[in-house]
Design a protein around this motif. Structure first.
Motif, mmCIF file in Angstrom:
data_model
loop_
_atom_site.group_PDB
_atom_site.id
_atom_site.type_symbol
_atom_site.label_atom_id
_atom_site.label_comp_id
_atom_site.label_asym_id
_atom_site.label_seq_id
_atom_site.Cartn_x
_atom_site.Cartn_y
_atom_site.Cartn_z
ATOM 1 N N ALA A 178 56.973 39.120 30.477
ATOM 2 C CA ALA A 178 58.188 38.391 30.110
ATOM 3 C C ALA A 178 59.336 39.347 29.825
ATOM 4 O O ALA A 178 60.501 39.050 30.090
ATOM 5 C CB ALA A 178 57.919 37.507 28.899
ATOM 6 N N PRO A 184 63.148 36.147 37.738
ATOM 7 C CA PRO A 184 63.273 35.212 36.611
ATOM 8 C C PRO A 184 62.135 34.202 36.533
ATOM 9 O O PRO A 184 61.665 33.882 35.435
ATOM 10 C CB PRO A 184 64.613 34.511 36.888
ATOM 11 N N ALA A 185 61.667 33.707 37.679
ATOM 12 C CA ALA A 185 60.593 32.712 37.654
ATOM 13 C C ALA A 185 59.299 33.310 37.121
ATOM 14 O O ALA A 185 58.528 32.635 36.418
ATOM 15 C CB ALA A 185 60.363 32.138 39.053
ATOM 16 N N ALA A 187 59.110 35.901 34.979
ATOM 17 C CA ALA A 187 59.318 36.098 33.538
ATOM 18 C C ALA A 187 59.188 34.778 32.784
ATOM 19 O O ALA A 187 58.612 34.726 31.693
ATOM 20 C CB ALA A 187 60.688 36.717 33.285
ATOM 21 N N THR A 188 59.706 33.699 33.374
ATOM 22 C CA THR A 188 59.633 32.387 32.731
ATOM 23 C C THR A 188 58.191 31.912 32.613
ATOM 24 O O THR A 188 57.767 31.398 31.565
ATOM 25 C CB THR A 188 60.455 31.358 33.523
ATOM 26 N N LEU A 189 57.419 32.060 33.692
ATOM 27 C CA LEU A 189 56.009 31.670 33.640
ATOM 28 C C LEU A 189 55.260 32.513 32.613
ATOM 29 O O LEU A 189 54.460 31.989 31.835
ATOM 30 C CB LEU A 189 55.359 31.818 35.013
ATOM 31 N N ARG A 191 56.393 33.967 29.979
ATOM 32 C CA ARG A 191 56.786 33.549 28.623
ATOM 33 C C ARG A 191 56.078 32.249 28.237
ATOM 34 O O ARG A 191 55.591 32.099 27.103
ATOM 35 C CB ARG A 191 58.300 33.366 28.563
ATOM 36 N N SER A 192 55.983 31.336 29.187
ATOM 37 C CA SER A 192 55.299 30.063 28.935
ATOM 38 C C SER A 192 53.818 30.295 28.639
ATOM 39 O O SER A 192 53.243 29.672 27.725
ATOM 40 C CB SER A 192 55.454 29.136 30.139
#
Length: 219
Positions: A178, A184-185, A187-189, A191-192
Motif C-alpha cells: 500500500a 493505484p489499483a 495499492a488500493t487492493l 490497503r483493503s
C-alpha cells in the motif's frame, strides 16, 4: 448419461467458467483503472512491488482459501463456518484480480525470488522465514497435515490459530505494498487487504479465546 452424472458435469463446467472469469475480471478491472497501458515504461516489471505482491499474495491467499475450504468441510461450528466462507469467497476473488493483472502485464503468475520485492530488510527478512518459499504467516505442510487430522473443537481452535498467524503475515505484505506500489489499483487492493485482515484477526482472536485457545507466535 445419468441425471447425477449430468449434474456433476454441469458443476464442473461452471467451476471452470468461474475460474476463468475471475482471471478475466482481474484483467477487466485493470483496463478500467488504467493498468496495463500501452506505455511500456509504465507497465510494472517482474521485479516491481506491484508484480511481486500480485504473485506472492495470490499464492499466500490460495493457502488461506485451502484452509478455509477445509473448515467448511470439517467444522460444525456455525461461526467458524461463516468466517471460513467469507475468507474463501473474498480471497478467491482477490486471487483472480491479481492473476488477471499479471496476465495483462505479460508476466507469469509465479516465479522469482519469494518476497524479494520487499526491499525493507526489517519486513522482508527480519523475523520472517522464507526458506522453502514459505511467506510470512504461511502454514507448513506438517501443520496442514495435523489440521486435517483434527475434528470438533480441536479442529476449530487450530484452524483459528493458523488463520490468525496467516492473516498477520499477509497484513505485513499488504501494508508494505500500500505504501510502495506504483499502480493505484494495486495499492488500493493492498490497503483493503490490510484493513480487512486486521479486523478479522481481532474477530478470530475473540473466537479463539472463547474456545479455550491461545494464538501462535506472530510471524
Amino acid at each position: 448419461m445419468t441425471a447425477d452424472g449430468h449434474a456433476r458435469g454441469l458443476r464442473t463446467a461452471l467451476l471452470a467458467v468461474i475460474a476463468v472469469g475471475l482471471v478475466l475480471l482481474g484483467g477487466g478491472i485493470a483496463v478500467a483503472v488504467g493498468i496495463g497501458r500501452d506505455d511500456a515504461a509504465a507497465t510494472p516489471t517482474a521485479d516491481s512491488v506491484d508484480a511481486g505482491f500480485s504473485r506472492d499474495m495470490a499464492r499466500h491467499h490460495l493457502q488461506g482459501v485451502e484452509m478455509a475450504n477445509l473448515a467448511l468441510e470439517r467444522s460444525t461450528d456455525p461461526e467458524v463456518r461463516q468466517l471460513a466462507f467469507d475468507i474463501s469467497a473474498t480471497q478467491t476473488n482477490q486471487v483472480g484480480r491479481m492473476q488477471g493483472w499479471l496476465s495483462l502485464w505479460g508476466l507469469p503468475p509465479s516465479g522469482g525470488e519469494t518476497m524479494a520485492w520487499m526491499d525493507d530488510p526489517a519486513m522482508a527478512h527480519g523475523g520472517h522465514d522464507t526458506a522453502g518459499g514459505l511467506m510470512p504467516g504461511m502454514a507448513t505442510e506438517e501443520e496442514l497435515a495435523e489440521l486435517r487430522r483434527l475434528s470438533g473443537t480441536e479442529f476449530d481452535v487450530q484452524f483459528l490459530r493458523l488463520m490468525i498467524r496467516h492473516h498477520q503475515g499477509g497484513e505485513d505484505m499488504a501494508e508494505y505494498t500500500a505504501a510502495h506500489a506504483t499502480e493505484p489499483a494495486v495499492a488500493t487492493l493492498a490497503r483493503s487487504i490490510a484493513e480487512t485482515q486486521a479486523a478479522e484477526v481481532t474477530t478470530m482472536t475473540r473466537m479463539l479465546t472463547a474456545r479455550g485457545g491461545t494464538p501462535l507466535p506472530a510471524p
